[in-house]
Design an enzyme around this catalytic site. Structure first.
Site, short mmCIF file in Angstrom:
data_model
loop_
_atom_site.label_atom_id
_atom_site.label_comp_id
_atom_site.label_asym_id
_atom_site.label_seq_id
_atom_site.Cartn_x
_atom_site.Cartn_y
_atom_site.Cartn_z
N GLU A 118 0.83 -1.21 0.00
CA GLU A 118 0.00 0.00 0.00
C GLU A 118 0.87 1.26 0.00
O GLU A 118 0.62 2.21 0.74
CB GLU A 118 -0.96 -0.02 1.19
CG GLU A 118 -1.85 -1.24 1.21
CD GLU A 118 -2.90 -1.22 2.33
OE1 GLU A 118 -2.92 -0.24 3.11
OE2 GLU A 118 -3.70 -2.17 2.41
N GLU A 264 -4.54 -9.40 0.62
CA GLU A 264 -4.92 -9.29 2.02
C GLU A 264 -6.44 -9.18 2.14
O GLU A 264 -7.06 -8.37 1.44
CB GLU A 264 -4.34 -8.05 2.70
CG GLU A 264 -2.87 -8.08 3.01
CD GLU A 264 -2.42 -6.80 3.71
OE1 GLU A 264 -3.18 -6.25 4.53
OE2 GLU A 264 -1.31 -6.33 3.40
#
Length: 479
Positions: A118, A264
């Site tokens: 991220e 995820e």
């Protein structure tokens, strides 16, 4: 846009039939290894619970080495703090590959590198170097003859400001240039998009707009079903909608379709005082339903032919007030989870129409099964035992199952453009009898997967071209 997505699906499916893999659910291992059980104990847990795919946040050489000769597919990670140095220097990238990949392959089955996590959302100083780091690492892999290792970067759902309805979703325009460069790299290197998507977070942020059952992969009553008003696709889970929102966002930037892997996803079993949905029961429900969903072998509504492979976050709990781990750090389980048993439990004797599937897609599948698929559809003709109820859902279920029971020994699967699903529940009623493992000599049904199901039961490319390719083309006629 919908037409482009379907065309992209066809190109992707026909271009990758020779490399099709089994649907899987993997798991993340985060945290410092010094605070976890030993590498040998970690590997023992993975093997005991039949976990075949892991993503390592910290590419600790001891754990990478401990995973050797296990067959477990390993995704290793570049730390966000290392991206700038690698992005500035091809030699730094080559050194990283030598240390973390070349030194361990082929004994350790390293299949992918996650460059950061991220980065765009969390580490803006590294963003200018992200794509160059990915390029340098990829070139270093090629130079080391490690062409089978994919390079990508996990991106957050935060980059899509309005994910619902999925059909109108787009990336945050302020990051257009960077995202376009990432997508170009993924396309040119034949890699996949890594998505971090948490239905729990979306459920909390929307404060009751979506029912919790939707976030937990649980059935919704007809009056509460989630439908995209533009495509009329029914979404049976929030994760499906998140993945589809990402596919539409990608399509707004680039073609062809780039496959998505959910790197995820998870649900906390404990949280802050105001997080009443963070319970052990909900966490266990989410993860076990996630496994069942992924192992159906179908993708989200807009991309039914692309697997929705996912990695659970996470194996061990970290030190914060949100506990996502399946295990405590001492190795004891928070709750029961076994990917191997879940796969076996997900197999069954019947192939039926998926609840909420697109009616046009069901009609296409029904027509194909009764025609080219050579299913015996006499029982669903007027006046016959399975004609009533006279619905496309009922008729498709019968036709799908008849085709599947006749052809699965030749490699056919239960997919039909994502409109079908395997079930253990006998759908027979009255004098309408469905063939299945419980009432025929068909035997045990193979795990529902898009492609090979194991060393002794692989789907033939011919059947996949006929079943998926035809359905994709047929669906275009209804778009």
């Amino acid at each position: 846009m919908r037409l482009e997505l379907w065309l992209g699906s066809i190109l992707f499916i026909f271009g990758s039939l020779s490399n099709v893999t089994v649907a899987f659910v993997g798991i993340n291992i985060a945290g410092e290894l010094s605070n976890l059980p030993s590498p040998e104990q970690v590997v023992a847990i993975l093997r005991a619970h039949k976990i075949t795919h892991v993503r390592l946040f910290n590419s600790d050489v001891r754990l990478i080495n401990a995973l050797s000769d296990t067959g477990i597919e390993v995704m290793i990670s570049v730390a966000n703090s290392d991206i700038m140095g690698i992005g500035k220097s091809p030699s730094a990238a080559a050194s990283w590959i030598n240390t973390h990949v070349a030194a361990f392959k082929p004994a350790t089955n390293i299949t992918a590198i996650a460059v950061g996590s991220e980065v765009i959302s969390s580490t803006p100083t590294a963003v200018p170097f992200l794509v160059s780091a990915m390029n340098y690492l990829y070139k270093a892999l090629l130079a080391s003859n490690l062409n089978d290792v994919k390079v990508s970067t996990p991106l957050s759902m935060d980059l899509i400001p309005t994910p619902f309805p999925p059909s109108t979703a787009t990336f945050n325009h302020s990051w257009n240039s960077t995202i376009y460069d990432i997508l170009e790299f993924l396309k040119n290197s034949n890699s996949f998009y890594m998505l971090n998507a948490y239905p729990y977070k979306d459920y909390i942020q929307h404060n009751g707009v979506f029912p919790i059952q939707y976030a937990l992969f649980q059935p919704l009553p007809v009056v509460k079903q989630i439908v995209d008003p533009n495509t009329l696709f029914h979404y049976e889970s929030m994760l499906d909608a998140m993945v589809d929102a990402t596919y539409y966002s990608i399509a707004a930037c680039i073609t062809p379709v780039i496959p998505i892997i959910v790197t995820e996803t998870g649900w906390p079993w404990a949280g802050a005082a105001n997080e009443s949905a963070a319970t052990v029961e909900n966490a266990e429900t989410f993860k076990n339903n996630l496994i069942k969903r992924v192992l159906t072998g179908s993708g989200p509504p807009s991309q039914p032919g692309i697997l929705m492979n996912s990695y659970i976050f996470e194996l061990f709990n970290e030190d914060d007030n949100r506990s996502y781990g399946v295990y405590f750090r001492n190795g004891s389980a928070v709750y029961s989870l076994d990917l191997g048993d879940s796969m076996e439990n997900n197999t069954g004797g019947f192939c039926v129409a998926r609840k909420g599937a697109d009616p046009d897609g069901l009609q296409s599948g029904l027509n194909w099964a009764c025609g080219q698929g050579q299913a015996n559809c006499s029982a669903i003709q007027s006046g016959q035992p399975c004609y009533l109820p006279n619905t496309v859902q009922n008729h498709a279920s019968y036709a799908y199952n008849d085709y599947y029971q006749r052809k699965r020994v030749e490699g056919a699967t239960c997919d039909f453009g994502g409109t079908a699903i395997i079930t253990n529940i006998d759908p027979s009623y009255g004098s309408c009898i469905f063939k299945g493992s419980s009432n025929s000599s068909a035997g045990r049904v193979s795990p529902p997967a898009f492609g090979p199901v194991g060393p002794t039961g692989s789907a033939s490319p011919t059947h996949r071209v006929h079943e998926i390719g035809y359905l994709m083309l047929a669906t275009l006629l209804f778009c």
